[in-house]
Design a protein around this motif. Structure first.
Motif, PDB file in Angstrom:
ATOM      1  N   GLY A  83      28.687  42.544 -29.635  1.00  0.00           N
ATOM      2  CA  GLY A  83      29.671  43.623 -29.581  1.00  0.00           C
ATOM      3  C   GLY A  83      29.369  44.737 -30.528  1.00  0.00           C
TER       4      GLY A  83
ATOM      5  N   ILE B  82      31.351  47.279 -18.617  1.00  0.00           N
ATOM      6  CA  ILE B  82      30.840  46.766 -19.887  1.00  0.00           C
ATOM      7  C   ILE B  82      29.319  46.912 -19.850  1.00  0.00           C
ATOM      8  N   HIS B  84      26.069  46.082 -22.413  1.00  0.00           N
ATOM      9  CA  HIS B  84      25.658  45.520 -23.702  1.00  0.00           C
ATOM     10  C   HIS B  84      24.144  45.516 -23.751  1.00  0.00           C
ATOM     11  N   VAL B  96      26.808  48.869 -27.561  1.00  0.00           N
ATOM     12  CA  VAL B  96      27.721  48.368 -26.543  1.00  0.00           C
ATOM     13  C   VAL B  96      28.622  49.499 -26.070  1.00  0.00           C
ATOM     14  N   MET B 116      36.813  44.436 -26.097  1.00  0.00           N
ATOM     15  CA  MET B 116      35.967  44.422 -27.291  1.00  0.00           C
ATOM     16  C   MET B 116      36.227  43.179 -28.134  1.00  0.00           C
ATOM     17  N   ASP B 117      37.493  42.807 -28.277  1.00  0.00           N
ATOM     18  CA  ASP B 117      37.820  41.631 -29.093  1.00  0.00           C
ATOM     19  C   ASP B 117      37.226  40.364 -28.488  1.00  0.00           C
ATOM     20  N   LEU B 119      34.784  40.152 -26.296  1.00  0.00           N
ATOM     21  CA  LEU B 119      33.336  40.269 -26.252  1.00  0.00           C
ATOM     22  C   LEU B 119      32.721  39.826 -27.591  1.00  0.00           C
ATOM     23  N   LYS B 120      33.416  40.180 -28.687  1.00  0.00           N
ATOM     24  CA  LYS B 120      32.930  39.818 -30.033  1.00  0.00           C
ATOM     25  C   LYS B 120      32.903  38.311 -30.239  1.00  0.00           C
ATOM     26  N   ASP B 144      37.192  38.729 -36.589  1.00  0.00           N
ATOM     27  CA  ASP B 144      36.977  38.834 -35.148  1.00  0.00           C
ATOM     28  C   ASP B 144      37.722  37.745 -34.400  1.00  0.00           C
TER      29      ASP B 144
ATOM     30  N   ARG C 105      35.902  48.940 -35.646  1.00  0.00           N
ATOM     31  CA  ARG C 105      36.490  49.353 -34.374  1.00  0.00           C
ATOM     32  C   ARG C 105      38.000  49.486 -34.358  1.00  0.00           C
TER      33      ARG C 105
END
Lengths: 83, 160, 160, 83
Positions: A83, B82, B84, B96, B116-117, B119-120, B144, C105
């Motif tokens: 990310g 998305i 990446h 990303v 985003m959260d 994905l992290k 995260d 972010r």
């Protein structure tokens, strides 16, 4: 079964992917971790703290009590950091 | 839509493609992640030379598609994307891109933030950082995990 | 930075300018508002031909700058940008652009969301909608007031 | 003082901007609204529901009890709908 390693686990073990015949006494992911740990010093170092290792079977995250079959693709890696 | 690629991407062109011809879209929220030049190494700032993103190709697209589908089941999105990257990236480079388009703005904001959260914490990528002092793998951050937990119910982790 | 203009804008170029040379930026969140082709007229869908944005020039830039400054006092932003168009716009056209860049972010997400909410309730713009049935001014929405109120303390409205 | 009108208030009054000499009995914005309402039918229609009208003096939103001076720029308009 196919076993893959990523990030520092791959570096410590020195292998990205290997084919393994599912040992008779290995039922689940946790058993496989134990079996691999005994396979050599790189493995022992990689799996020294198994609680920080994540597993995926057939591209899905699984807990260590997930049962294995010989046709599975198993992957081990540290927590993800994308990310 | 999901794209996992080594090449850079053009944010303007991607956004134009995403919304082209869909006049039901009232708002588009997007996130671009960039490589920073300063990182924390054992509590000290260190100059980053480059970062290398490793991933699990067979799993990455699958997980990203699942995360995208989850967002689309939670919010009424008109379009989503998305992208990446993987491979070696230098400071200032794009890592990303996440974009969500909806009739109304808050759905787009929330869905993009959610993507985003998750994905992290769920996308199988690992970052190797390179400084003058050597190389090191980025540790996962508790913050995260907490950010992802805000959205509750993480089916993949439920069993852990 | 604030731009109030009749002309369209290039999102990709604006984002590139915003982040150029600043390697302390880890994430950029942006919002693009677009003209939709269907609007609600007395509870029924009506096809929008065009929308005309009127504004109060002497006040607009001042208010936008104040709103931007408020966001920058609340979140550690590396860069920010608000572009708002005025004049006649057709479905699919870009109306507004807000971008916030930060080291991490969540600050960028929250600041961008905040800017859009406050802009909706504090920037002196008014929308005239044009359909086959005629023209009508857009009513302010309670949901926008509620969205803005999430961020508490609205100095300008405190006296009302 | 300069007085400006926007959106449907401008349309109903038929004027976008005008110069007005601050009347003696007008102290605040509310007084000015009352004074303007009596100025003609367009004004009366525009200010028929004063509670929906917003005011700005010298480019700041103000409540109706805000005091006026002859050098102010005053604007009246419906709630904003930008963004």
């Amino acid at each position: 079964m196919k076993v893959l390693y990523f990030a520092w686990l791959r570096q410590r073990i020195g292998v990205a992917m290997e084919e393994i015949e599912l040992p008779d006494d290995v039922d689940d992911v946790g058993d496989l971790v134990g079996w691999l740990t005994a396979k050599g010093p790189g493995y022992a170092k990689g799996f020294a703290e198994p609680q920080v290792i994540r597993a995926a079977v057939n591209f899905e995250y699984v807990p260590f009590d997930h049962k294995l079959s010989n046709t599975d693709e198993v992957a081990f890696f540290p927590p993800v950091t994308g990310g | 839509m999901i794209k996992v690629q080594q090449d850079n991407f053009d944010v303007g062109a991607e956004l134009a493609d995403l919304t082209a011809g869909n006049y039901g879209i009232g708002g588009v929220v997007s996130f671009v992640g960039l490589v920073r030049d300063l990182i924390d190494v054992d509590g000290r700032d260190a100059a980053l030379r480059a970062m290398t993103l490793e991933h699990y190709p067979a799993m990455t697209e699958k997980k990203l598609a699942e995360i995208e589908a989850e967002a689309r089941s939670r919010w009424p999105l008109e379009a989503s994307l998305i992208i990446h990257r993987y491979g070696r990236l230098e400071p200032g480079e794009q890592i990303v891109f996440v974009a969500c388009a909806a009739a109304h703005r808050q759905a787009a904001f929330d869905a993009c933030n959610f993507l985003m959260d998750w994905l992290k914490t769920d996308a199988p990528f690992w970052k190797l950082e390179e400084t003058d002092a050597g190389e090191g793998w980025v540790d996962s951050r508790e913050s995260d995990d907490e950010a992802a937990a805000r959205w509750q119910i993480k089916p993949d982790r439920a069993a852990e």
